[in-house]
Design an enzyme around this catalytic site. Structure first.
Site, PDB file in Angstrom:
ATOM      1  N   ASP A   1       2.050   9.021  -1.963  1.00 29.63           N
ATOM      2  CA  ASP A   1       0.625   8.949  -2.325  1.00 29.63           C
ATOM      3  C   ASP A   1      -0.144   8.264  -1.213  1.00 29.63           C
ATOM      4  O   ASP A   1       0.294   7.240  -0.678  1.00 29.63           O
ATOM      5  CB  ASP A   1       0.467   8.169  -3.633  1.00 29.63           C
ATOM      6  CG  ASP A   1      -0.997   8.027  -4.046  1.00 29.63           C
ATOM      7  OD1 ASP A   1      -1.761   8.986  -3.833  1.00 29.63           O
ATOM      8  OD2 ASP A   1      -1.361   6.963  -4.568  1.00 29.63           O
TER       9      ASP A   1
ATOM     10  N   SER B   1      -3.751   4.437 -10.921  1.00 29.37           N
ATOM     11  CA  SER B   1      -4.895   4.663 -10.057  1.00 29.37           C
ATOM     12  C   SER B   1      -5.982   3.611 -10.300  1.00 29.37           C
ATOM     13  O   SER B   1      -5.767   2.422 -10.023  1.00 29.37           O
ATOM     14  CB  SER B   1      -5.415   6.093 -10.255  1.00 29.37           C
ATOM     15  OG  SER B   1      -6.271   6.477  -9.215  1.00 29.37           O
TER      16      SER B   1
ATOM     17  N   HIS C   1       0.955  10.612  -6.197  1.00 27.67           N
ATOM     18  CA  HIS C   1       0.112   9.705  -6.975  1.00 27.67           C
ATOM     19  C   HIS C   1       0.539   9.607  -8.433  1.00 27.67           C
ATOM     20  O   HIS C   1       0.623   8.516  -8.995  1.00 27.67           O
ATOM     21  CB  HIS C   1      -1.339  10.201  -6.889  1.00 27.67           C
ATOM     22  CG  HIS C   1      -2.352   9.262  -7.433  1.00 27.67           C
ATOM     23  ND1 HIS C   1      -2.598   8.025  -6.882  1.00 27.67           N
ATOM     24  CD2 HIS C   1      -3.225   9.383  -8.483  1.00 27.67           C
ATOM     25  CE1 HIS C   1      -3.570   7.420  -7.560  1.00 27.67           C
ATOM     26  NE2 HIS C   1      -3.954   8.223  -8.537  1.00 27.67           N
TER      27      HIS C   1
END
Length: 472
Positions: free
Chosen positions: A389, A193, A446
């Site tokens: 994601d 991320s 994710h």
């Protein structure tokens, strides 16, 4: 396998020989009924205070764990949780895991993704052992940074990715001094991320410090960095804000916007978002970059993300419960905090660290050039993405990797994606050239290791072994 006391003795002996003027100090203290080992690192001024073998999370017989705090500055207490490898800990490499945010705890990765225990796909309030834990093959270090994140507490001086890097380097210096058996092990940095910012910058900083140490201009311990892995990373806002539009329309699961909406968003991107990002890049000021971040969010990211889908897994509706948040209430139990030596009530993603980064416009700054430099340095690099994601989607990640500059760029960009298999079962597509590999993971949101734990462990193992990805 090294016990804690033999490690401490070796530490003291090593520094007594190498640096007679600098004396590390060891002591023991009881605080709130918890027994801590305290280690003061003379070279950096860092202090470690930790609990040995709490019995929480990792319950595999004979596998040691340590949890507690690194003091990386005055009233700056950075939480760590370290697990020895389940197999061959005396020779296994060392890996650092960092979650993103900015300002999100690495306990997310520990409990929801790749740590020794998990609540995924189980019922109940007590975790079970994770057979696909990354400490199956590596000694794993999880750190809550910047200060204020997770269990970390005290003064937070990190206001950007660049200013956060020295604190993590200092933490590793103290870690090696406390646990010298890991000094010369191969070291890998893995993140996700906002790790698209952290990963390139931290790796580059470690390498620059290593160079200074080798040249004799800095006193310190070399970090033997051999691998960098980043899944669903936020690297470059110009490419990835545009990808929000493209991916929302053409992802493999379901269109989130119509063609006419895509055209409207594209016009807003070209008219408002891109010019603001260009101003941020050219001026470099906090004001310009914060304005760019706000503009692009308000024009692109915010409106699209208001749809009825989970931004971390677009196959699900908003606020999807997977991976479960059970671990948060577990870590907030006073009995668990006492066992592991935590001195702060757990906060998964508190606002304060995030707002510090937001005020400098850090999100709107690109780390693509830094990533290219790291790839050029010759370490093994894995960039991967779960294909479900949305927030750091595979379309944006693939746009980024196409712009990485290194000796094999042409070969990498001309290569087609090939099936990536685990024991003969396809789990995604990949390509590789030189030291760079890309992996697109099927049916993963994710937090890729939560959705595809077996595939994630294979990719992690290959990368940390300094090998390009390959199917099995």
């Amino acid at each position: 396998m090294f016990g804690i006391y033999s490690l401490l003795a070796l530490t003291l002996a090593t520094f007594a020989i190498a640096s007679p003027a600098l004396v590390d100090r060891r002591s023991f203290e009881v605080k709130n009924g918890v027994n801590y080992t305290v280690f003061e690192h003379a070279a950096t001024g860092a202090k470690l205070s930790f609990v040995t073998n709490s019995g929480v999370c990792e319950t595999t017989p004979g596998v040691n764990q340590f949890s507690g705090y690194f003091s990386v500055g005055t009233n700056m207490n950075m939480w760590f949780w370290f697990f020895e490898a389940r197999n061959s800990p005396s020779t296994a490499p060392l890996a650092l895991w960092l979650n993103g945010g900015p300002g999100c705890s690495s306990m997310i990765g520990l409990f929801q993704e790749n740590g020794p225990c998990t609540f995924n796909n189980i019922q109940g309030s007590t975790p079970v052992l994770n057979p696909n834990s990354w400490n199956s093959v590596a000694n794993m270090l999880y750190v809550d940074q910047p200060i204020g994140t997770g269990f970390s507490f005290g003064t937070d001086n990190a206001t950007s990715t660049v200013t956060a890097a020295p604190f993590v380097w200092k933490l590793l210096q103290a870690f090696y001094a406390q646990f010298p058996t890991y000094e010369n092990r191969n070291f890998g940095l893995f993140t996700e991320s906002y790790g698209g910012h952290y990963g390139p910058e931290f790796a580059s900083y470690f390498e620059s410090q290593n160079t200074a140490i080798a040249q004799g201009t800095l006193s310190g311990i070399t970090i033997p960095l051999v691998a960098l892995g980043i899944n669903n990373g936020w690297f470059d806002p110009k490419l990835q804000y545009k990808a929000y539009i493209d991916y929302s329309l053409t992802n493999p699961y379901r269109s989130l916007i119509t063609s006419s909406q895509a055209t409207s968003f594209t016009n807003k991107y070209n008219q408002d978002c891109l010019p603001a990002l260009n101003t941020c890049a050219s001026s470099g000021t906090n004001t310009a970059c914060e304005n760019a971040d706000n503009t692009c969010f308000n024009e692109i990211e915010g409106p699209i993300s208001q749809g009825n889908f989970d931004v971390y897994d677009l196959r699900a509706k908003a606020n999807d419960p997977f991976p479960p948040e059970t671990y948060v209430s577990y870590l907030q139990q006073s009995s668990i905090q006492t066992k592991i030596g935590a001195q702060q009530v757990y906060q998964e993603c508190p606002d304060a660290p995030f707002f510090k980064f937001q005020a400098t416009g850090d999100d709107a700054r690109s780390f693509l050039s830094t990533l290219s430099t790291v790839v050029q340095s010759g370490i093994q690099v894995l960039i991967w993405a779960g294909d479900a994601d949305w927030i750091c989607n595979t379309a944006g990640v693939q746009a980024v990797i196409a712009q990485i500059q290194f000796a094999q760029s042409s070969q990498f960009n001309s290569a087609s994606l090939a099936p990536y298999t685990v024991n003969g079962v396809q789990v995604g597509t990949f390509k590789t050239a030189g030291k760079l590999s890309f992996l697109n993971v099927f049916n993963a949101g994710h937090e890729v290791p939560a959705y595809q734990p077996v595939a994630a462990l294979q990719a992690f193992t290959q990368t940390l072994s300094q090998k390009p990805l390959s199917s099995t």
